[in-house]
Design a protein around this motif. Sequence first.
Motif, PDB file in Angstrom:
ATOM      1  N   ALA A   1       1.012  -1.231   0.422  1.00  0.00           N
ATOM      2  CA  ALA A   1      -0.254  -0.222  -0.149  1.00  0.00           C
ATOM      3  C   ALA A   1       0.484   2.002   0.209  1.00  0.00           C
ATOM      4  O   ALA A   1       0.716   2.459  -0.533  1.00  0.00           O
ATOM      5  CB  ALA A   1      -1.146   0.054   1.272  1.00  0.00           C
ATOM      6  N   LEU A   2       1.962   1.302   0.556  1.00  0.00           N
ATOM      7  CA  LEU A   2       2.437   2.834   0.598  1.00  0.00           C
ATOM      8  C   LEU A   2       3.577   3.102  -0.131  1.00  0.00           C
ATOM      9  O   LEU A   2       3.993   3.904  -0.564  1.00  0.00           O
ATOM     10  CB  LEU A   2       3.408   2.535   2.131  1.00  0.00           C
ATOM     11  N   VAL A   3       4.367   1.742  -0.503  1.00  0.00           N
ATOM     12  CA  VAL A   3       5.077   1.854  -1.973  1.00  0.00           C
ATOM     13  C   VAL A   3       3.766   2.646  -3.302  1.00  0.00           C
ATOM     14  O   VAL A   3       4.202   2.886  -3.701  1.00  0.00           O
ATOM     15  CB  VAL A   3       5.641   0.376  -2.165  1.00  0.00           C
ATOM     16  N   GLY A   4       2.902   1.457  -3.222  1.00  0.00           N
ATOM     17  CA  GLY A   4       2.105   2.656  -4.200  1.00  0.00           C
ATOM     18  C   GLY A   4       1.809   3.270  -3.515  1.00  0.00           C
ATOM     19  O   GLY A   4       1.847   4.106  -4.977  1.00  0.00           O
ATOM     20  N   SER A   5       1.412   3.963  -2.897  1.00  0.00           N
ATOM     21  CA  SER A   5       1.074   6.037  -2.960  1.00  0.00           C
ATOM     22  C   SER A   5       1.897   6.004  -2.481  1.00  0.00           C
ATOM     23  O   SER A   5       2.045   7.325  -3.278  1.00  0.00           O
ATOM     24  CB  SER A   5       0.932   5.292  -1.014  1.00  0.00           C
ATOM     25  N   ILE A   6       3.233   6.243  -2.101  1.00  0.00           N
ATOM     26  CA  ILE A   6       4.405   6.796  -2.756  1.00  0.00           C
ATOM     27  C   ILE A   6       4.647   7.077  -4.195  1.00  0.00           C
ATOM     28  O   ILE A   6       4.995   8.095  -4.451  1.00  0.00           O
ATOM     29  CB  ILE A   6       5.641   6.395  -2.075  1.00  0.00           C
ATOM     30  N   GLY A   7       4.544   5.997  -4.985  1.00  0.00           N
ATOM     31  CA  GLY A   7       4.401   6.130  -6.590  1.00  0.00           C
ATOM     32  C   GLY A   7       3.832   7.022  -7.100  1.00  0.00           C
ATOM     33  O   GLY A   7       3.718   7.610  -8.014  1.00  0.00           O
ATOM     34  N   ILE A   8       2.019   7.086  -6.666  1.00  0.00           N
ATOM     35  CA  ILE A   8       1.723   7.998  -7.168  1.00  0.00           C
ATOM     36  C   ILE A   8       1.941   9.366  -6.493  1.00  0.00           C
ATOM     37  O   ILE A   8       1.629  10.389  -7.855  1.00  0.00           O
ATOM     38  CB  ILE A   8      -0.021   7.949  -6.299  1.00  0.00           C
ATOM     39  N   LEU A   9       2.285   9.377  -5.676  1.00  0.00           N
ATOM     40  CA  LEU A   9       2.662  10.897  -5.004  1.00  0.00           C
ATOM     41  C   LEU A   9       4.025  11.683  -5.475  1.00  0.00           C
ATOM     42  O   LEU A   9       3.911  12.344  -6.607  1.00  0.00           O
ATOM     43  CB  LEU A   9       3.187  11.385  -3.898  1.00  0.00           C
ATOM     44  N   LEU A  10       5.172  10.624  -6.624  1.00  0.00           N
ATOM     45  CA  LEU A  10       5.986  11.167  -7.141  1.00  0.00           C
ATOM     46  C   LEU A  10       5.694  10.666  -9.049  1.00  0.00           C
ATOM     47  O   LEU A  10       5.879  12.061  -9.394  1.00  0.00           O
ATOM     48  CB  LEU A  10       7.428   9.755  -7.207  1.00  0.00           C
ATOM     49  N   THR A  11       4.675  10.500  -8.888  1.00  0.00           N
ATOM     50  CA  THR A  11       4.127   9.936 -10.835  1.00  0.00           C
ATOM     51  C   THR A  11       3.653  11.474 -11.405  1.00  0.00           C
ATOM     52  O   THR A  11       3.804  12.386 -11.460  1.00  0.00           O
ATOM     53  CB  THR A  11       2.849   9.621 -10.286  1.00  0.00           C
ATOM     54  N   ILE A  12       3.021  12.217  -9.618  1.00  0.00           N
ATOM     55  CA  ILE A  12       2.476  13.828  -9.777  1.00  0.00           C
ATOM     56  C   ILE A  12       3.181  14.977 -10.373  1.00  0.00           C
ATOM     57  O   ILE A  12       3.058  15.150 -11.541  1.00  0.00           O
ATOM     58  CB  ILE A  12       1.810  14.357  -8.700  1.00  0.00           C
ATOM     59  N   PRO A  13       4.854  15.051  -9.818  1.00  0.00           N
ATOM     60  CA  PRO A  13       5.882  16.026 -10.450  1.00  0.00           C
ATOM     61  C   PRO A  13       5.999  15.414 -11.900  1.00  0.00           C
ATOM     62  O   PRO A  13       6.523  16.043 -12.374  1.00  0.00           O
ATOM     63  CB  PRO A  13       6.923  16.493  -8.831  1.00  0.00           C
ATOM     64  N   PHE A  14       6.915  13.617 -11.542  1.00  0.00           N
ATOM     65  CA  PHE A  14       7.129  13.298 -12.954  1.00  0.00           C
ATOM     66  C   PHE A  14       6.668  13.750 -14.592  1.00  0.00           C
ATOM     67  O   PHE A  14       6.656  14.523 -15.122  1.00  0.00           O
ATOM     68  CB  PHE A  14       7.340  12.129 -13.151  1.00  0.00           C
TER      69      PHE A  14
END
Length: 418
Positions: free
Chosen positions: A362-375
């Motif tokens: 859950a945490l890795v997927g959510s962090i992936g979402i957060l980093l996808t936004i600025p990328f």
Amino acid sequence: MPSLFQSDFSREDWIVALVTGVFAVLFLVVGNRLASSGPVSAEILDRPVPAKVIQVLDHQTTSTDAGGGIVISGYFRFFSAQITGGEQKGETVTAVQSVDDLLGIQMDPVEAGDRVLLYYTDGDNGQMVWMVGEFDRTPALGLLGGAFLLLLLVFGRAKGARTIFTLGLTCGAVFYVFVPAVLSGQNIYFWSSLICAYVVFTTLVIVSGCGRKTLCAGLGCMAGIGAAAVLSLGMTSALHLTGMVDQETSFLYYLLPDRPLDLLGVLYAGILIGAMGALMDVSMSIASALWELRENGEHPTFSLLTRSGFVIGRDMMGTMSNTLILAYIGSSMATVLLLAANNDSLLGLLSREMVAVEVLQALVGSIGILLTIPFTTLICAWLYLGGRPKKSPAIVSKTVGDTTEETGTTDDFVANSL
């Protein structure tokens, strides 16, 4: 009245989507052959046979003294059924349903008209008999799946049809390529990464067309998946995980005849594939919104697109992170409740590898979402403006009497002077 398959796709987009679809199908065929080199499969001695209950013939209640004053009760239910599939399709057989009180929750008694799965097995007297294994739940699931596909067509029209096609490609990539690759002992990290790239590419191109918007969404999504992959590899080592989270994974560990299966690789693949859909959603939403701002805004600049992308991303991150975390919690609710009931501290609960793996996903997927936004935001701002930041044009004004009026931008002034 608009046609069901009317869309804003241009002829070039349809050609690209068609070529991509052909490539995607070829990938599945070739990938399956490459992945299926010596696949592992258990020998199935008896396969379930679908049947429809015609009539209940008899019902016998039983009771057995287990000693110590414990009596186990149950029943035998005899019925006739017509086999609806397989080599014996159309035959009418007599089958039995056996139920006892050893299990707390019993299978519902079969009734006329029920669809069941029958097994041909040894009876108590050594004779072969037909016995009920499960209710055949595939017809009801098929109806629900058909309703889902119909709604996609009704609301999505042409894009809904393309979505159905890409959904089939995604399921084919997972079950027709990735699963055989894992079961044949090939590198799980390579195949899971390849499947993610394949799904992102085919889905975005076929559904959204070929252009800068799709390119930006794809690059942003792959950047988020890459960040999730690196984080997953680092955390599995930091948490000292083994991948042995339940009884099923212990069976899976010894599945390959020559060497143990890489359970950490299976965990890595589960994290990436589980988060990929949410990352595509975030990246395409941002890319689409910024593209509309570029097309319809008066003077889109690098800073304007960047600022707008972060604002849109902040609005999305809360709901998308909740969606991913709640999906993992909901899928393992029974396990969480069972472990919580048998642990007297939160520390002991979170230290269980079974729970730690769910939290990690859950945490890795959510962090992936957060980093996808600025990328995605930065990629869009760069590529939408031709690869270089665009400054806002200066405002040209003129003085009329005591007032100053804006007459346009410097771009308008140059255009009118030519």
